[in-house]
Write an enzyme that holds these catalytic residues in place. Structure first.
Site, PDB file in Angstrom:
ATOM      1  N   CYS A   1       0.810  -1.217   0.000  1.00 53.67           N
ATOM      2  CA  CYS A   1       0.000   0.000   0.000  1.00 53.67           C
ATOM      3  C   CYS A   1       0.847   1.273   0.000  1.00 53.67           C
ATOM      4  O   CYS A   1       0.310   2.364   0.000  1.00 53.67           O
ATOM      5  CB  CYS A   1      -0.907   0.005   1.228  1.00 53.67           C
ATOM      6  SG  CYS A   1      -0.011   0.071   2.800  1.00 53.67           S
TER       7      CYS A   1
ATOM      8  N   ASP B   1       3.791   2.775  11.967  1.00 56.18           N
ATOM      9  CA  ASP B   1       3.524   2.044  10.731  1.00 56.18           C
ATOM     10  C   ASP B   1       2.132   1.422  10.818  1.00 56.18           C
ATOM     11  O   ASP B   1       1.688   1.057  11.909  1.00 56.18           O
ATOM     12  CB  ASP B   1       4.559   0.934  10.529  1.00 56.18           C
ATOM     13  CG  ASP B   1       4.863   0.680   9.062  1.00 56.18           C
ATOM     14  OD1 ASP B   1       4.014   1.017   8.219  1.00 56.18           O
ATOM     15  OD2 ASP B   1       5.946   0.139   8.761  1.00 56.18           O
TER      16      ASP B   1
ATOM     17  N   GLY C   1      -2.221   1.815  24.831  1.00 58.57           N
ATOM     18  CA  GLY C   1      -3.282   2.657  24.299  1.00 58.57           C
ATOM     19  C   GLY C   1      -3.234   2.654  22.791  1.00 58.57           C
ATOM     20  O   GLY C   1      -2.653   1.760  22.175  1.00 58.57           O
TER      21      GLY C   1
END
Length: 398
Positions: free
Chosen positions: A51, A109, A183
């Site tokens: 991508c 990423d 988180g």
């Protein structure tokens, strides 16, 4: 607290109650009352690291950031040694902190599903994020955040089963790396994506600035190429028009073995490889992902301080995938070094006299090979693959 962080510790066990032994079996949709035709990759039109924005386009897009970055103050000093400020164009940002002698090393990423097993997809995504730290020789990650997009195309059942499995895989890989996920952020999106942020605080001697290659070094690669070919070939088994293009050079069993070898490789951390970079005096490294072997080799070569170039002679490839790539009319450009990899190995510049010992040591510790694939010679900071490289067939492990 985001949805991702909130369910990390509880959702999977509440839904399935099977424990870790169940998670490590191949994903079976029917075991979770899902349609037997369930495919995680159906929720993304692109796959894995394929991508990425093209390298030349990306360079133009980030040029303004590079100018701002270059205009900052001189490098801070620690014990009379300049601490480099590293950022745009390399695997991690390395930012000297205002607290004497410490640096923040950070990377982020995310990408689209590349395999259909949700748990393994989570592991691969986490390993892929951490590889940027490992490419800098950083072996300890202090904290991770998770970035997650839930596909709007998923049914509620698919979402409630599959997303916790992805998250559990990500979390387990982080634990394997000696860190935790505290988180993150989650959104709904037409395509499913998974990734994260990895951060660590360290001293300058804990990372290796990737710009010290010298003439005479050799290039070592720690994982085989061909993951993109393997995952595509595996999907083509159920697509007759595509399978017919490759069935003369590969069997279904060959493809399934290659697919599982690829999953195993992509989910394996590069942590041991990073640790051994220090032991064997590595001069720099990068991880091989969406720009392919040659793309990342060119980026690494361009950042060297000395006038050197990289020449690649050998290409270790998952067994039968070179033949599959050729049968596809070279759409992957695997042997030209342009085939995207996901969570690939480290490409490391090592002193010639240390490289064989490095490869022997990593195989002893991990049970997997590394390969000497090229050399560093005098040049103009470029990288190339010779016209007829030697393909090393890397068999699937039983």
């Amino acid at each position: 607290m985001s949805y991702a962080a909130d369910v990390l510790n509880s959702a999977h066990l509440e839904l399935h109650g099977g424990g870790d032994a169940e998670l490590r079996r191949p994903f079976d949709p029917t075991a979770h009352d899902l349609d037997a035709s369930f495919r995680l990759t159906r929720f993304a039109d692109l796959k894995g690291r394929g991508c990425k924005v093209p390298q030349d386009v990306l360079s133009k897009l980030v040029s303004a950031l590079q100018q701002d970055y270059s205009a900052q103050d001189q490098e801070p000093q620690f014990l009379n040694v300049a601490i480099p400020r590293i950022g745009i164009g390399l695997d991690c940002s390395v930012i000297p902190l205002r607290h004497g002698g410490l640096c923040l090393v950070q990377t982020t990423d995310f990408f689209y599903p590349i395999v259909d097993d949700p748990y393994m997809m989570g592991k691969i995504a986490c390993a892929n994020v951490l590889s940027d730290l490992y490419a800098m020789g950083v072996t300890d990650c202090d904290n991770m955040l998770m970035l997650l997009a839930v596909s709007t195309k998923m049914t509620e059942k698919e979402r409630d089963v599959v997303i916790p499995l992805i998250m559990r895989g990500f979390k387990d890989s982080a634990l394997e790396a000696g860190t935790t996920v505290t988180g993150g952020q989650s959104v709904v999106n037409p395509w499913c994506t998974i990734g994260g942020v990895a951060s660590t605080i360290c001293q300058p001697n804990e990372y290796i600035v990737p710009d010290n290659a010298v003439v005479g070094d050799v290039l070592v690669l720690t994982k085989p190429l061909g993951t993109q070919v393997a995952v595509n070939a595996h999907q083509w088994i159920d697509q007759p028009e595509r399978w017919n293009r490759i069935k003369l050079v590969v069997s279904e069993e060959d493809v399934r073995k290659a697919y599982h070898r690829a999953m195993n490789s992509m989910s394996r951390l590069n942590r041991v490889a990073a640790r051994l970079m220090h032991k064997y005096n590595a001069h720099g490294a990068t991880d091989i992902t969406g720009f392919g072997l040659l793309g990342h080799a060119q980026t690494l070569a361009a950042h060297q301080k000395k006038d050197v170039s990289f020449v690649i002679h050998n290409l270790p490839v998952i067994a039968k995938m070179a033949a599959v790539a050729k049968a596809c009319g070279n759409m992957f450009q695997l042997l030209q070094g342009h085939s995207a990899e996901t969570s690939g190995g480290l490409l490391i510049c090592l002193p010639r006299e240390q490289a064989a010992a490095y490869c022997k040591d990593i195989e002893k510790q991990e049970g997997y090979q590394a390969w000497i694939i090229g050399i560093v010679e005098k040049g103009n900071k470029t990288a190339r693959i010779i016209d007829k490289p030697r393909v090393i067939e890397v068999p699937a492990k039983d």
